[in-house]
Motif scaffolding. Structure first.
Motif, PDB file in Angstrom:
ATOM      1  N   GLU A  88      19.021 -28.983   6.232  1.00 37.39           N
ATOM      2  CA  GLU A  88      19.838 -27.782   5.731  1.00 37.39           C
ATOM      3  C   GLU A  88      19.156 -27.023   4.967  1.00 37.39           C
ATOM      4  OE1 GLU A  88      23.643 -29.285   4.483  1.00 37.39           O
ATOM      5  OE2 GLU A  88      23.658 -30.968   6.061  1.00 37.39           O
ATOM      6  N   ARG A  89      17.909 -27.228   4.531  1.00 36.40           N
ATOM      7  CA  ARG A  89      17.393 -26.490   3.453  1.00 36.40           C
ATOM      8  C   ARG A  89      16.857 -24.934   3.765  1.00 36.40           C
ATOM      9  NH1 ARG A  89      13.731 -31.547   0.880  1.00 36.40           N
ATOM     10  NH2 ARG A  89      15.649 -32.623   0.286  1.00 36.40           N
ATOM     11  N   TYR A  90      16.588 -24.987   4.905  1.00 34.81           N
ATOM     12  CA  TYR A  90      16.019 -23.611   5.606  1.00 34.81           C
ATOM     13  C   TYR A  90      17.154 -22.659   5.347  1.00 34.81           C
ATOM     14  CZ  TYR A  90      14.112 -19.739   8.275  1.00 34.81           C
ATOM     15  OH  TYR A  90      13.612 -18.723   8.820  1.00 34.81           O
ATOM     16  N   VAL A  91      18.409 -23.165   6.018  1.00 32.78           N
ATOM     17  CA  VAL A  91      19.548 -22.168   6.299  1.00 32.78           C
ATOM     18  C   VAL A  91      20.129 -21.966   4.673  1.00 32.78           C
ATOM     19  CG1 VAL A  91      22.209 -22.177   7.080  1.00 32.78           C
ATOM     20  CG2 VAL A  91      20.368 -23.017   8.580  1.00 32.78           C
ATOM     21  N   ALA A  92      19.965 -22.954   3.728  1.00 38.63           N
ATOM     22  CA  ALA A  92      20.639 -23.043   2.501  1.00 38.63           C
ATOM     23  C   ALA A  92      19.890 -21.723   1.570  1.00 38.63           C
ATOM     24  CB  ALA A  92      20.488 -24.346   1.633  1.00 38.63           C
ATOM     25  N   ALA A  93      18.451 -21.863   1.694  1.00 39.00           N
ATOM     26  CA  ALA A  93      17.622 -20.886   1.392  1.00 39.00           C
ATOM     27  C   ALA A  93      17.780 -19.602   1.779  1.00 39.00           C
ATOM     28  CB  ALA A  93      16.228 -21.401   1.444  1.00 39.00           C
ATOM     29  N   MET A  94      18.077 -19.256   3.037  1.00 41.64           N
ATOM     30  CA  MET A  94      18.571 -18.049   3.730  1.00 41.64           C
ATOM     31  C   MET A  94      20.005 -17.544   3.149  1.00 41.64           C
ATOM     32  SD  MET A  94      16.628 -16.483   5.760  1.00 41.64           S
ATOM     33  CE  MET A  94      15.788 -16.698   7.463  1.00 41.64           C
ATOM     34  N   ILE A 118       4.811 -25.770  -2.776  1.00 44.50           N
ATOM     35  CA  ILE A 118       5.039 -27.087  -1.870  1.00 44.50           C
ATOM     36  C   ILE A 118       6.193 -26.744  -0.671  1.00 44.50           C
ATOM     37  CG2 ILE A 118       6.108 -29.564  -1.896  1.00 44.50           C
ATOM     38  CD1 ILE A 118       3.356 -29.420  -3.434  1.00 44.50           C
ATOM     39  N   VAL A 119       5.875 -27.121   0.659  1.00 48.66           N
ATOM     40  CA  VAL A 119       6.888 -26.958   1.595  1.00 48.66           C
ATOM     41  C   VAL A 119       7.852 -27.964   1.182  1.00 48.66           C
ATOM     42  CG1 VAL A 119       7.361 -27.485   3.883  1.00 48.66           C
ATOM     43  CG2 VAL A 119       5.326 -26.345   3.140  1.00 48.66           C
ATOM     44  N   ILE A 120       9.075 -28.047   1.305  1.00 51.21           N
ATOM     45  CA  ILE A 120      10.253 -28.595   0.976  1.00 51.21           C
ATOM     46  C   ILE A 120      11.046 -28.984   2.160  1.00 51.21           C
ATOM     47  CG2 ILE A 120      10.390 -27.704  -1.411  1.00 51.21           C
ATOM     48  CD1 ILE A 120      13.115 -26.305  -0.409  1.00 51.21           C
ATOM     49  N   ASN A 121      10.774 -28.433   3.340  1.00 51.71           N
ATOM     50  CA  ASN A 121      11.432 -29.122   4.342  1.00 51.71           C
ATOM     51  C   ASN A 121      10.862 -29.600   5.833  1.00 51.71           C
ATOM     52  OD1 ASN A 121      10.582 -26.465   4.983  1.00 51.71           O
ATOM     53  ND2 ASN A 121      12.419 -25.863   6.524  1.00 51.71           N
ATOM     54  N   LYS A 122       9.783 -30.126   5.673  1.00 58.40           N
ATOM     55  CA  LYS A 122       8.917 -30.612   6.566  1.00 58.40           C
ATOM     56  C   LYS A 122       8.607 -32.111   6.365  1.00 58.40           C
ATOM     57  CE  LYS A 122       6.185 -28.136   9.603  1.00 58.40           C
ATOM     58  NZ  LYS A 122       4.879 -27.427  10.002  1.00 58.40           N
ATOM     59  N   PRO A 123       9.626 -33.201   6.603  1.00 56.66           N
ATOM     60  CA  PRO A 123       9.376 -34.470   6.528  1.00 56.66           C
ATOM     61  C   PRO A 123       8.118 -35.253   7.299  1.00 56.66           C
ATOM     62  CG  PRO A 123      11.367 -34.164   7.602  1.00 56.66           C
ATOM     63  CD  PRO A 123      10.808 -32.905   7.288  1.00 56.66           C
ATOM     64  N   THR A 124       7.266 -36.133   6.609  1.00 62.41           N
ATOM     65  CA  THR A 124       6.442 -36.854   7.345  1.00 62.41           C
ATOM     66  C   THR A 124       7.163 -38.200   7.920  1.00 62.41           C
ATOM     67  OG1 THR A 124       5.435 -37.964   5.270  1.00 62.41           O
ATOM     68  CG2 THR A 124       4.562 -35.919   5.824  1.00 62.41           C
ATOM     69  N   GLU A 125       6.186 -38.772   8.656  1.00 59.86           N
ATOM     70  CA  GLU A 125       6.490 -40.208   8.850  1.00 59.86           C
ATOM     71  C   GLU A 125       6.384 -41.238   7.693  1.00 59.86           C
ATOM     72  OE1 GLU A 125       7.406 -40.954  12.447  1.00 59.86           O
ATOM     73  OE2 GLU A 125       7.429 -38.838  12.442  1.00 59.86           O
ATOM     74  N   VAL A 177       8.909 -22.946   0.978  1.00 65.76           N
ATOM     75  CA  VAL A 177       8.008 -23.268   0.218  1.00 65.76           C
ATOM     76  C   VAL A 177       8.437 -22.898  -1.086  1.00 65.76           C
ATOM     77  CG1 VAL A 177       5.592 -22.935  -0.412  1.00 65.76           C
ATOM     78  CG2 VAL A 177       6.265 -22.693   2.020  1.00 65.76           C
ATOM     79  N   TYR A 178       8.491 -23.983  -1.917  1.00 62.73           N
ATOM     80  CA  TYR A 178       8.765 -23.703  -3.279  1.00 62.73           C
ATOM     81  C   TYR A 178       7.415 -23.245  -3.999  1.00 62.73           C
ATOM     82  CZ  TYR A 178      10.015 -24.382  -8.074  1.00 62.73           C
ATOM     83  OH  TYR A 178      10.277 -24.062  -9.673  1.00 62.73           O
ATOM     84  N   LEU A 179       7.548 -22.336  -4.753  1.00 60.77           N
ATOM     85  CA  LEU A 179       6.074 -21.841  -5.430  1.00 60.77           C
ATOM     86  C   LEU A 179       6.213 -22.159  -6.763  1.00 60.77           C
ATOM     87  CD1 LEU A 179       5.496 -18.100  -4.349  1.00 60.77           C
ATOM     88  CD2 LEU A 179       4.255 -20.115  -3.804  1.00 60.77           C
ATOM     89  N   CYS A 180       5.493 -22.974  -7.052  1.00 59.18           N
ATOM     90  CA  CYS A 180       5.040 -23.451  -8.365  1.00 59.18           C
ATOM     91  C   CYS A 180       4.269 -22.661  -9.336  1.00 59.18           C
ATOM     92  CB  CYS A 180       4.162 -24.750  -8.318  1.00 59.18           C
ATOM     93  SG  CYS A 180       4.940 -26.293  -7.275  1.00 59.18           S
ATOM     94  N   GLU A 181       3.404 -22.010  -8.894  1.00 57.71           N
ATOM     95  CA  GLU A 181       2.606 -20.891  -9.534  1.00 57.71           C
ATOM     96  C   GLU A 181       2.157 -19.603  -8.799  1.00 57.71           C
ATOM     97  OE1 GLU A 181      -0.628 -22.603 -12.827  1.00 57.71           O
ATOM     98  OE2 GLU A 181      -1.294 -22.823 -10.784  1.00 57.71           O
ATOM     99  N   MET A 220       7.472 -35.515   2.069  1.00 57.60           N
ATOM    100  CA  MET A 220       7.321 -34.120   2.627  1.00 57.60           C
ATOM    101  C   MET A 220       5.781 -33.858   2.910  1.00 57.60           C
ATOM    102  SD  MET A 220      10.456 -32.725   2.977  1.00 57.60           S
ATOM    103  CE  MET A 220      11.273 -34.097   2.961  1.00 57.60           C
ATOM    104  N   PHE A 221       5.638 -32.969   3.957  1.00 53.46           N
ATOM    105  CA  PHE A 221       4.256 -32.531   4.324  1.00 53.46           C
ATOM    106  C   PHE A 221       4.317 -31.009   3.227  1.00 53.46           C
ATOM    107  CE2 PHE A 221       2.355 -28.807   6.297  1.00 53.46           C
ATOM    108  CZ  PHE A 221       0.818 -29.169   6.496  1.00 53.46           C
ATOM    109  N   GLY A 222       3.715 -31.176   2.072  1.00 47.70           N
ATOM    110  CA  GLY A 222       3.516 -30.025   1.252  1.00 47.70           C
ATOM    111  C   GLY A 222       2.874 -28.803   1.682  1.00 47.70           C
ATOM    112  N   GLY A 223       2.022 -29.193   2.533  1.00 50.43           N
ATOM    113  CA  GLY A 223       1.184 -28.195   3.008  1.00 50.43           C
ATOM    114  C   GLY A 223      -0.199 -28.628   3.302  1.00 50.43           C
ATOM    115  N   PRO A 224      -1.137 -27.646   3.830  1.00 43.54           N
ATOM    116  CA  PRO A 224      -2.562 -28.079   4.425  1.00 43.54           C
ATOM    117  C   PRO A 224      -3.524 -28.581   3.613  1.00 43.54           C
ATOM    118  CG  PRO A 224      -2.068 -25.801   5.052  1.00 43.54           C
ATOM    119  CD  PRO A 224      -0.812 -26.127   3.991  1.00 43.54           C
ATOM    120  N   VAL A 225      -3.409 -27.973   2.407  1.00 46.19           N
ATOM    121  CA  VAL A 225      -4.477 -28.082   1.210  1.00 46.19           C
ATOM    122  C   VAL A 225      -4.198 -29.421   0.686  1.00 46.19           C
ATOM    123  CG1 VAL A 225      -5.410 -27.077  -0.691  1.00 46.19           C
ATOM    124  CG2 VAL A 225      -4.370 -25.899   0.828  1.00 46.19           C
TER     125      VAL A 225
END
Length: 186
Positions: free
Chosen positions: A163-169, A40-47, A27-31, A72-77
């Motif tokens: 690759e975003r999860y591994v790159a962030a780790m 915003i979740v940056i690694n969950k693509p939608t259809e 998740v990238y924290l904007c605020e 992307m699926f940015g989150g449930p809100v």
């Protein structure tokens, strides 16, 4: 002033997090302030693709580089609304400039600019966002739900989604394969 301000940081879900929404996410924290946190979740693509989203809004995509790129699926809100992370080019009516390289916009005008080719070069479009009430994120971090690291715009905009999860780790100097899912017992 919030003791913990994680704006412009990645939240990386711990491998032990089996939450169906946030497991395996970055998740990238904007605020992040005394009113809570927004990311915003940056690694969950939608259809949904960017071109099909714009088509639904009666906008025709003129930029072929964005054709077929997933939203992307940015989150449930507010998962019926579009949110855009982008390089801060132009001024949009509801734009929050987070850094010199990243802005967050919720207004339609950024999508109109994208469609016409006059928008930001670097962009991540999402449906929905992730939100935390005051103190909730700090509590989840305290329970070892998330790792945090200063964000790298290249991971958001240039890295292949898978690759975003591994790159962030790796920004933390951690190889995710070395993490064990549960804590040990003596």
């Amino acid at each position: 002033m919030n003791a913990m301000d994680l704006s412009n940081h990645f939240l990386i879900a711990m491998p032990s997090m089996h939450d169906p929404v946030f497991g395996g996410t970055v998740v990238y924290l904007c605020e992040h302030n005394e009113r809570g946190a927004l990311g915003i979740v940056i690694n969950k693509p939608t259809e949904i693709t960017i071109d099909s989203l714009l088509e639904r809004l009666d906008l025709k995509l003129e930029i072929h580089a964005l054709m077929g790129r997933p939203v992307m699926f940015g989150g449930p809100v507010q998962d019926d609304r579009g949110f855009v992370l982008h390089s801060p080019k132009g001024k949009f009516s509801s734009m929050l400039q987070i850094t010199n390289e990243i802005a967050f916009t919720t207004s339609r005008d950024v999508l109109e600019a994208l469609a016409s080719g006059s928008g930001p070069e670097r962009v991540l479009v999402s449906i929905g966002y992730a939100g935390w009430s005051p103190g909730q994120l700090e509590e989840e971090i305290g329970r070892n739900g998330w790792l945090t690291v200063a964000a790298d715009p290249d991971v958001i905009f240039d890295m292949p989604i898978g690759e975003r999860y591994v790159a962030a780790m790796k920004l933390l100097g951690i190889d995710p394969l070395m993490l064990v899912p549960q804590g040990g017992h003596a």
